[in-house]
Write a protein that holds these residues in place. Structure first.
Motif, PDB file in Angstrom:
ATOM      1  N   ASP A  51     -16.438   1.559   1.118  1.00  0.00           N
ATOM      2  CA  ASP A  51     -15.835   2.323   2.211  1.00  0.00           C
ATOM      3  C   ASP A  51     -15.088   1.406   3.181  1.00  0.00           C
ATOM      4  N   LYS A  52     -15.679   0.256   3.491  1.00  0.00           N
ATOM      5  CA  LYS A  52     -15.041  -0.689   4.413  1.00  0.00           C
ATOM      6  C   LYS A  52     -13.772  -1.271   3.792  1.00  0.00           C
ATOM      7  N   LEU A  53     -13.819  -1.611   2.514  1.00  0.00           N
ATOM      8  CA  LEU A  53     -12.629  -2.126   1.841  1.00  0.00           C
ATOM      9  C   LEU A  53     -11.521  -1.079   1.845  1.00  0.00           C
ATOM     10  N   GLN A  54     -11.881   0.171   1.581  1.00  0.00           N
ATOM     11  CA  GLN A  54     -10.895   1.248   1.591  1.00  0.00           C
ATOM     12  C   GLN A  54     -10.305   1.413   2.993  1.00  0.00           C
ATOM     13  N   GLN A  55     -11.145   1.279   3.992  1.00  0.00           N
ATOM     14  CA  GLN A  55     -10.690   1.389   5.373  1.00  0.00           C
ATOM     15  C   GLN A  55      -9.622   0.339   5.679  1.00  0.00           C
ATOM     16  N   PHE A  56      -9.765  -0.850   5.088  1.00  0.00           N
ATOM     17  CA  PHE A  56      -8.801  -1.922   5.303  1.00  0.00           C
ATOM     18  C   PHE A  56      -7.642  -1.866   4.303  1.00  0.00           C
ATOM     19  N   GLY A  57      -7.664  -0.901   3.391  1.00  0.00           N
ATOM     20  CA  GLY A  57      -6.592  -0.780   2.412  1.00  0.00           C
ATOM     21  C   GLY A  57      -6.682  -1.775   1.280  1.00  0.00           C
ATOM     22  N   ILE A  58      -7.878  -2.323   1.042  1.00  0.00           N
ATOM     23  CA  ILE A  58      -8.080  -3.300  -0.028  1.00  0.00           C
ATOM     24  C   ILE A  58      -8.531  -2.552  -1.282  1.00  0.00           C
ATOM     25  N   THR A  59      -7.785  -2.721  -2.366  1.00  0.00           N
ATOM     26  CA  THR A  59      -8.094  -2.010  -3.612  1.00  0.00           C
ATOM     27  C   THR A  59      -8.985  -2.854  -4.517  1.00  0.00           C
ATOM     28  N   ASP A  62      -7.039  -5.679  -5.783  1.00  0.00           N
ATOM     29  CA  ASP A  62      -6.951  -6.786  -4.821  1.00  0.00           C
ATOM     30  C   ASP A  62      -8.188  -7.687  -4.939  1.00  0.00           C
TER      31      ASP A  62
END
Length: 75
Positions: A51-59, A62
């Motif tokens: 969820d945190k990675l998605q929040q930062f736009g990290i796929t 990536d």
């Protein structure tokens, strides 16, 4: 049951209330019609990271690219 709000905005939940629901360390807190509603939640650490990675736009790509870059770098 009565619970007191402390000067630090903390409330101790009565044991009978906590015992009546599934064990939880975290609660979702919302205000509904002037009432504070606590809903026990189970935070899955892996999902919290996703969820945190998605929040930062990290796929996922990536992350895989970063892993490969680290593994190919000389030590």
């Amino acid at each position: 049951m009565l619970a007191k709000l402390t000067s630090k905005n903390q409330i101790t939940l009565p044991k009978a209330v906590v015992s009546a629901v599934d064990a939880a360390e975290y609660f979702d807190v919302v205000v509904e019609n002037g009432r504070i509603v606590l809903t026990p939640v189970r935070v899955q650490r892996a999902q919290a990271v996703r969820d945190k990675l998605q929040q930062f736009g990290i796929t996922e790509q990536d992350v895989e690219d970063a892993r490969r870059w680290v593994m190919s770098s000389p030590t």
